[in-house]
Design a protein around this motif. Sequence first.
Motif: not given
Lengths: 432, 241
Positions: A351-371, B148-149
Amino acid sequence: MAVLTTKATPAAISVVDRFRLSTAIFAGNAAALASRLAGKGSGASVRGQIITRLVPDAFSLLLQGRRVLSVSGTNGKTTTTHLLAAALRSGLGTDANRLVTNADGANLHYGIASALSQSRRADIAVLETDERVVSDMIAKARPELLVLLNFSRDQLDRHHEIKALGRSWRKALEAAGHDGPVIVANACDPLVVWSAGTAAKVIWVETDTVWHADGALCPACGELLIRIPAAGRDRWDCPGCELTQPAASYRVDGGTIVLPDGSAVSPNLQVPGSFNVSNAACALAAAVEFGVDVADALAGMHTVTAPAGRFATARFGETDARLLLAKNPAGWAEALPLAQSDPVVLAIDSVAADGKDVSWLWDVDYEQLAGRTVICTGPRAHDLAVRLAYAEVDHRIEGDLKAAIVGSGSAAVDVIATYTPFQAFLKMAGLR
Amino acid sequence: MKPVEIVLIYQSLLGIYGDRGNAMVLRKRLQWRGIDAVLTEVEPGDAVPADGAVYLLGGGEDAAQVSAVKGLKTDGHIFDAVEGGAVLFSVCAGFQIVGNTFTVGEHDEVIEGLGLLDVDTRRGDVRAVGEILSTWTKPDGTETLITGFENHGGFTTLGPAAKPLAKVEIGIGNANDATEGAVQGKVIGTYPHGPVLARNPELADHLLELALGHELAPLPNPELDELRRQRIAFVRKHGRG
Ligand SMILES: [Zn+2]
């Protein structure tokens, strides 16, 4: 340097304005109470809205007669505001009630007016200030001190250009001239350095900044910045103009803060993470500039545990959940290494307070959670699930926030959430 | 056999909307099919490889666009790559710089782009911000939705050598004219983020098929199907959001 015991120049507010304000605050308090009783949160914003509707210049009037310290930046505002307020209270000792702060993190005009309205006699105000409100704060409050922490991509659906805010700060500081605030600022962030460039006096702090992705180009001339290897950490420099990383008075070194005299102190914080040592270094520099002893400031900062619920632990069913907030890629880069539980709960909304575009999920290094296993929750759980699939991180989806924690089957989990689910967790836990 | 090389260009300049994700998606979709793939990240000053299979450009601000054009022209290899039949997939600011001209700054200074797509971009009368849904007609004639956005201030018009990529159902797209993106040979430009290849696996596979010259078997993923269902339902119910 300022003197802590100096009293603010009393506000020159007319009797009529005083009366208008009092009436408006009375109405605002009633609305806030109604909001709380209806279970709609603290009511801080509603109070501010009512007051401002009745007295349009309430923000300015309520700032008068106070010595103002303002804290801004993309990440760490709330925690740094708490650290700075605690340092000042510690220095003030029995006079601690001279201080007012917007401890709840409500940092727009309404939120600030609301906090100030509740302590009209307090003559020192430590104010978390949204980046968009900083220029107004400089113009209207004439703050003595302004802490600028960092600048990074955040809610790009609203802030289309990261640099635009910095430009507004430069303008406001230029207009304030020698009457402007002393700035305490992060020397490692080129955009912060440029934004503070028009200030009369700056105290630079070298921090443990982990996010550099928004500092590729010189904000002044558009040239590519270069990184100069140095003992300790690299420094940045612009080959195209004179903008360069300034020499710092305070420096974060490992878990310690190196003071201007070269001695190192351990901040001994109860809030986790190296980024909070950086926040503490900025708060310490500001407190000392305001006239607080280093020892008093450190003692005060040590008392800060869960600013506006950040890093708080709360029980959901049989599970103790530690609640971490991450609002943007830089925030996630800081928060993810702290979340060591398995499973770990990640909550995403848009929602507005989070930012409506979640493309940023791909800027985050979630790979470090492997395992480990991630429990994806919140309205955008599926966006996260797809991201984790490509990161090859085990995960499952639990749409309901509370069920994600209760159903984790764990005695203790770390939870990282974007703004809206974070607030929802606090509310469920009775923490707001 | 040489691994399929995905070249991600100038993320420090053109990567502010999670654009790296498009490269991650392409590489994984090859690896999951047992095809050897390598991701090469190129930053300004590095040489751009001339023999990559797919080149990717993402979103960024005005100054970054100018800097990226300068870097790519000085290096020159991207032109050889496209000439040699490589796929160039560009998103948002990347789409604009691949074109003939675009504008930057408050005074709309016109900048010469790479000229690899016959499109020109000028400041639009509104900023396009929100969810976008369009229909893409695949090479085999079947249709699929692209979700998309979008977040751009420039409006893009197509010259005769470029064809629209998709037809807009909801959103602004190229210039609020029902067209979205552009295709010219193996050069493709589009506005949506998401990243767009994460939310639209058929488009991702299309790029890979273009690069490899043969068809690929589908990769079922129920979570991705559900994500697409949610986003399509959201934009049809709430509009751009
Ligand atoms: Zn410069």
